[in-house]
Write a protein that holds these residues in place. Structure first.
Motif, short mmCIF file in Angstrom:
data_model
loop_
_atom_site.label_atom_id
_atom_site.label_comp_id
_atom_site.label_asym_id
_atom_site.label_seq_id
_atom_site.Cartn_x
_atom_site.Cartn_y
_atom_site.Cartn_z
N LEU A 1 0.86 -1.18 0.00
CA LEU A 1 0.00 0.00 0.00
C LEU A 1 0.90 1.23 0.00
O LEU A 1 1.87 1.30 0.77
N LYS A 2 0.59 2.18 -0.86
CA LYS A 2 1.41 3.38 -0.96
C LYS A 2 0.52 4.62 -0.99
O LYS A 2 -0.31 4.78 -1.89
N ASN A 3 0.65 5.44 0.06
CA ASN A 3 -0.07 6.70 0.16
C ASN A 3 -1.58 6.52 0.03
O ASN A 3 -2.27 7.28 -0.64
N VAL A 4 -2.09 5.48 0.71
CA VAL A 4 -3.51 5.13 0.62
C VAL A 4 -4.31 5.83 1.73
O VAL A 4 -3.91 5.81 2.90
N ASP A 5 -5.42 6.44 1.35
CA ASP A 5 -6.39 6.96 2.32
C ASP A 5 -7.52 5.95 2.45
O ASP A 5 -8.03 5.45 1.44
N ILE A 6 -7.91 5.65 3.69
CA ILE A 6 -8.94 4.65 3.94
C ILE A 6 -10.14 5.33 4.60
O ILE A 6 -10.00 5.96 5.66
N TYR A 7 -11.29 5.17 3.99
CA TYR A 7 -12.53 5.77 4.48
C TYR A 7 -13.52 4.68 4.88
O TYR A 7 -13.60 3.63 4.24
N GLN A 8 -14.28 4.94 5.93
CA GLN A 8 -15.48 4.16 6.25
C GLN A 8 -16.65 5.10 5.98
O GLN A 8 -16.81 6.10 6.68
N GLN A 9 -17.44 4.77 4.96
CA GLN A 9 -18.44 5.70 4.44
C GLN A 9 -17.69 6.98 4.05
O GLN A 9 -16.80 6.93 3.22
N LYS A 10 -17.97 8.13 4.62
CA LYS A 10 -17.24 9.34 4.23
C LYS A 10 -16.26 9.80 5.30
O LYS A 10 -15.69 10.89 5.22
N HIS A 11 -16.05 8.93 6.29
CA HIS A 11 -15.19 9.28 7.43
C HIS A 11 -13.77 8.77 7.17
O HIS A 11 -13.56 7.57 6.96
N LEU A 12 -12.78 9.67 7.18
CA LEU A 12 -11.39 9.29 7.00
C LEU A 12 -10.90 8.54 8.24
O LEU A 12 -10.88 9.09 9.33
N VAL A 13 -10.51 7.30 8.05
CA VAL A 13 -10.06 6.46 9.17
C VAL A 13 -8.54 6.42 9.25
O VAL A 13 -7.96 6.56 10.32
N LEU A 14 -7.89 6.22 8.10
CA LEU A 14 -6.43 6.20 8.04
C LEU A 14 -5.99 6.98 6.81
O LEU A 14 -6.59 6.83 5.74
N SER A 15 -4.94 7.78 6.96
CA SER A 15 -4.48 8.59 5.82
C SER A 15 -3.02 8.31 5.51
O SER A 15 -2.22 7.99 6.41
N HIS A 16 -2.69 8.41 4.24
CA HIS A 16 -1.31 8.27 3.75
C HIS A 16 -0.66 6.96 4.26
O HIS A 16 0.47 6.98 4.75
N VAL A 17 -1.37 5.86 4.11
CA VAL A 17 -0.87 4.57 4.59
C VAL A 17 0.17 4.02 3.63
O VAL A 17 -0.08 3.89 2.42
N ASP A 18 1.34 3.71 4.16
CA ASP A 18 2.38 2.99 3.43
C ASP A 18 2.64 1.68 4.17
O ASP A 18 2.94 1.70 5.37
N LEU A 19 2.54 0.57 3.46
CA LEU A 19 2.74 -0.72 4.11
C LEU A 19 3.21 -1.74 3.08
O LEU A 19 2.61 -1.86 2.01
N THR A 20 4.27 -2.46 3.39
CA THR A 20 4.75 -3.54 2.55
C THR A 20 4.89 -4.79 3.40
O THR A 20 5.51 -4.76 4.48
N ILE A 21 4.29 -5.88 2.94
CA ILE A 21 4.40 -7.17 3.63
C ILE A 21 4.87 -8.20 2.61
O ILE A 21 4.29 -8.33 1.53
N ASP A 22 5.91 -8.93 2.98
CA ASP A 22 6.47 -9.95 2.10
C ASP A 22 6.05 -11.35 2.54
O ASP A 22 5.62 -11.56 3.68
N SER A 23 6.17 -12.29 1.63
CA SER A 23 5.86 -13.68 1.94
C SER A 23 6.69 -14.13 3.13
O SER A 23 7.85 -13.74 3.29
N GLY A 24 6.07 -14.93 3.99
CA GLY A 24 6.78 -15.48 5.14
C GLY A 24 6.88 -14.58 6.34
O GLY A 24 7.40 -14.98 7.38
#
Length: 230
Positions: free
Chosen positions: A11-34
């Protein structure tokens, strides 16, 4: 760096909304196998919303997102079932079908995802039950199993389609401390075999006993590689 690692979530610079409510902003996350990763944060801070983005229950409107080869920005509702076949999901409340045996629970899940060959279904069910140490419980009803055994069945079900990542949402929430530790050790073994595990939890004692990478949601932000004391 292990060249055998592949990125299963990015995830790169992702904004996450529940309905129109901003829950998380500018999310950066990398998960690798294992990888085995704890997801912590207060209730309402966005943990469940993050998981919903990953399994396609919420859509991203900004930034970039990739999960198990699927582009979250262009993901259509028709593609969501195929994304979810690449994921294993483990809930706190088991979500087993109480009117049928362990075998029939697993068979139902396989048939629901397109499996038809009876021999292959049987082989796969025994394989996943072997991995969670419950091969002898094939004919048992859920009410005949302990809470820890029921959660192992849920993990077996999550493994049926050889997922690239398991999302575990408070998987030890209804279990005693000893059983909780057994379930975490099982999930860590699964991660060691190559399947990434992202586990949301409020059980900080488990994290102290079995340390790992921690990500935290707080104040509409996601913080990576934190400690419990941060």
């Amino acid at each position: 760096m292990n060249t055998n690692k592949t990125t299963v979530i990015r995830l790169k610079n992702v904004d996450i909304y529940q309905q129109k409510h901003l829950v998380l902003s500018h999310v950066d996350l990398t998960i690798d196998s294992g990888e085995f990763i704890y997801l912590i944060g207060q209730s309402g801070s966005g943990k469940s919303s993050l998981l919903k983005i990953i399994y396609g229950d919420l859509y991203i409107s900004s930034g970039e997102g990739m999960v198990a080869g699927f582009d979250l920005k262009t993901l259509s509702s028709n593609q969501v079932p195929f994304l979810r076949r690449k994921l294993g999901i483990v809930f706190q409340d088991f979500h087993l079908l109480n009117d049928r045996t362990v075998e029939k629970n697993l068979e139902f899940a396989l048939k629901a995802t397109g499996w038809k060959d009876k021999n292959l279904i049987q082989i796969k069910m025994l394989d996943v039950l072997e991995k969670v140490g419950l091969r002898s419980k094939l004919k048992k009803m859920p009410h005949e199993l302990s809470g820890g055994e029921q959660q192992r069945v849920v993990i077996a079900r999550a493994l049926l389609n050889d997922p690239e990542i398991i999302l575990a949402d408070e998987p030890t929430g209804n279990l005693d401390p000893h059983t909780s530790e057994e379930i975490i050790l099982l999930l860590r073994d699964i991660a060691a075999s190559g399947t990434a595990v992202l586990m949301a939890t409020h059980d900080y004692q488990i994290i102290r006993n079995l340390p790992g990478r921690i990500i935290r949601t707080a104040d509409t932000a996601l913080y990576d590689n934190v400690s419990l004391e941060d």
